[in-house]
Every structure is written in C-alpha cells, then in structure tokens.
Scaffold this active site. Structure first.
Site, PDB file in Angstrom:
ATOM      1  N   LYS A 172     -12.631  -1.364   7.298  1.00  0.00           N
ATOM      2  CA  LYS A 172     -11.916  -2.370   8.079  1.00  0.00           C
ATOM      3  C   LYS A 172     -12.240  -2.235   9.574  1.00  0.00           C
ATOM      4  CE  LYS A 172      -8.245  -2.212   4.621  1.00  0.00           C
ATOM      5  NZ  LYS A 172      -8.662  -3.347   3.815  1.00  0.00           N
ATOM      6  N   TRP A 219       0.828  -1.210   0.000  1.00  0.00           N
ATOM      7  CA  TRP A 219       0.000   0.000   0.000  1.00  0.00           C
ATOM      8  C   TRP A 219       0.856   1.251   0.000  1.00  0.00           C
ATOM      9  CZ3 TRP A 219      -4.493  -0.530  -1.855  1.00  0.00           C
ATOM     10  CH2 TRP A 219      -5.191  -1.743  -1.686  1.00  0.00           C
ATOM     11  N   ASP A 226      -1.574   7.013   6.452  1.00  0.00           N
ATOM     12  CA  ASP A 226      -2.639   6.170   5.916  1.00  0.00           C
ATOM     13  C   ASP A 226      -2.952   5.145   6.992  1.00  0.00           C
ATOM     14  OD1 ASP A 226      -4.277   4.313   4.699  1.00  0.00           O
ATOM     15  OD2 ASP A 226      -2.912   3.857   3.048  1.00  0.00           O
TER      16      ASP A 226
END
Length: 362
Positions: free
Chosen positions: A197, A103, A173
């Site tokens: 999530k 990511w 992030d």
C-alpha cells in the site's frame, strides 16, 4: 505519461511513476552486472547491498531507535495475525486487542487459535465508524501485548494518537498507513506492515520488533514463523523476496526525496482534506462513513442515497479512467484509497468528477 489510470485501488496500490520508470530501466540488467536483480543470488554482494541499504533507509525515515530489529518476511499482514500470538503469548497471559473493524477482527479471530483473547475496547456497536478513545481501553493485568490496527482500510478509520501502554508491549498492524506520517516507534514493541500500500509491491512484509521481544516461543512454532529465526539471519535465513525488497528501497528513496515522513503527511492531508471537503459540502449527496474525528488519511469511505446510484457512479468513473472506487465487497459503498504514491492531481480529478456527477444527478 499518457494513459496512466487514476489509481485508487486499496492494495496492491499505486506506486510512484518515477520509481516504476527507474525500475524498468534496471529490470533487465542491474548496474553493470550482466543480469537482472531477480536472477541474482540473495547471498551475493550486489543483492546484500540492496538489502541492507533498504533497511537503513527505513530506519532513517521512521527514526527507528536502537534496540529494534527490522525484518523482511513473507506472508503478508495475515501471517502476522498468527505470528504475533505464536511468538508473544505465554502461559497464563492474554492477548489484548482493540476491535476497530474488518482487519482487527481477522487478527482477533486468528489469535483465538493460540490462547486467551481479551477485547480491550471495541467500536462494533457504532458499526466501526470510529476509533475508540484512549480512555476507553481496558487492558487486562495479564496482557502479553495490546494489538491495534492503526488504519482500517474497509471502514476508513485511523488512529490519530497511540496509547502509552507502559510495560505491556504495544503491537501495531500498520499495513495500510505506515510512513503516511511521522511515527514514534518507541511507543511500540512490534510493528508490522505488508508493503503493497505505502512501501512497494506485494510479496514482502516489514516487521519492526523490539529486541527484548525476540525470544524462543513457548510450545512448538515452525522455524519460519519465529521472529528469532529472521532476526538472527538478518532476514536472509532463506531466499527473501528480493525484487520486492529492492522495490521497497526505491520507494523509500522517493519518500526521502519528497520530504520524508513529514512530507508525506503534508501531501496526504492535502489530498484527504480535498475529498472530505467535497463530501461535506455536497449537501448530503455524498455521505462520509467514518466519524469526523476518526477519518483516515489513506482510505476515504462514503455512501450515496442508493446502491443503484453508487453503481452508476462506479460505472461512469471507470469510463473516465478512475480505478478502484468501489467499496469493499463486505460493506459496499464507495472508497478512494489515497496512499502516499497517489498523485495530488489524481485526487483533484476525482473531486472534480464527484462535483460533476452531483450536478448531473443531484
């Protein structure tokens, strides 16, 4: 509730059963309104109350200090990969990134489209099995910001502490670990997180941004991709994902009722320690991917002796109601995502299955 799967999906992921059942009761008619929340105007008083109560709860649970705006935007974390450099980069400055895995790498590649990118530290040489030590960071003098990915879902690594970057804004992030533990928001200039999530369903992304970073970007930036647009309108510039925001609010109520961020950390550590202990005491039958000091509380990644054995593990686990244990297609292996809403009982059941599988195949 009967027939509930053991849900270890990486995202969209498990939601608290209490939240789902309460939402089910309110789905057709919210309160005494005569309609579903999904049918209401986002300009109406009923939805606005939900909107601002959700923001207030997030501020409370993360102890967000004065001087920060909370935004509800769309496009997921992947859109933030572009919005961050589009809004924060200035002529002559560089976007600094820490390369910790899949990511972080995607965020880096996106930022390169908008200006100079500097890699402040990287664990690529170690196959992204670890988080670089804070002492390894080399932030250039012209850095507009330093970006890190607090938890890498694919590799199963997580930052245990965050650097003090001084006058350089720290951007995080936190899509896969926000609210899994207490957080000092004041260390960050900007935090973003897709909700799917730990916070709710897919469709809404949380941005927490220090007010001094909300400014007119350099160059041409579309209206909807400017933080200033959403900050000025309290995230109501256009129609927001109203039902997703409502669901975030319901999840936040559940978090508060279960001890807040500190309660989530205790719950998550207990779950993670059980799985890591099962791996570490297997005599090498299961092998953890991430280095011990960088192991994630959210995504437990592990391998076995062969891909054939891993496929057998996944097949047998699915037959017993375990969902989502196959590793990401880019790296293979096995992964158990144990976000806030995954019940301890599901993790206990998985540990039992792992021990049983080893007894039959070891």
């Amino acid at each position: 509730m009967a027939n509930r799967a053991y849900n270890f999906n990486a995202g969209p992921a498990a939601l608290p059963l209490d939240v789902l059942q309460n939402a089910q009761k309110q789905f057709v008619e919210y309160g005494d309104s005569g309609m579903s929340l999904m049918e209401m105007s986002h300009r109406g008083a009923i939805y606005e109350k939900v909107h601002f109560e959700t923001e207030a709860l997030l501020r409370e649970l993360l102890a967000i200090p004065e001087g920060y705006k909370v935004l509800f935007v769309q496009g997921g974390g992947s859109t933030q990969f572009a919005m961050v450099p589009m809004n924060l980069l200035r002529a002559g400055s560089a976007a600094a990134y820490v390369a910790t895995g899949s990511w972080a790498t995607k965020a880096i590649e996106e930022a390169k489209q908008f200006g100079e990118v500097a890699i402040a530290a990287s664990s690529e040489a170690d196959s992204y099995k670890r988080i670089p030590a804070i002492g390894e960071l080399k932030v250039p003098a012209n850095a507009a910001y330093l970006h890190l990915t607090s938890n890498e879902t694919i590799e199963g690594t997580q930052w245990t502490e965050f650097p003090d970057t001084g006058s350089v804004p720290l951007v995080g992030d936190m899509s896969s670990d926000i609210l899994c533990r207490p957080l000092d928001v004041s260390k960050f200039g900007l935090i973003y997180a897709g909700a799917q999530k730990n916070l709710g369903p897919s469709g809404v992304t949380i941005v927490i941004i220090r007010e001094d970073l909300i400014a007119k970007p350099e160059g041409v930036v579309p209206t909807m991709l400017r933080y200033a647009t959403h900050a000025k309108a309290d995230s109501l510039y256009n129609t927001p994902p109203t039902f997703a925001i409502y669901m975030v609010g319901e999840v936040l109520k559940w978090v508060k009722a279960n001890g807040g961020a500190a309660g989530m950390e205790a719950r998550n550590r207990e779950k993670a320690e059980l799985l890591y202990d099962t791996i570490d005491t297997s005599g090498g039958f299961f092998r953890g991917f991430a280095e011990a000091g960088s192991r994630s509380l959210m995504n437990v990644t592990f391998r076995m002796a062969s891909e054939e054995l891993e496929k057998q593990f996944v097949k047998e686990s699915e037959a017993q109601g375990f969902i989502g244990l196959k590793g990401h297609r880019s790296v293979g292996g096995l992964r158990a995502s144990i976000y806030n809403a995954v019940p301890p009982e599901s993790v206990q059941a998985l540990a039992g299955f792992m021990r049983d599988f080893q007894s039959r195949n070891g």
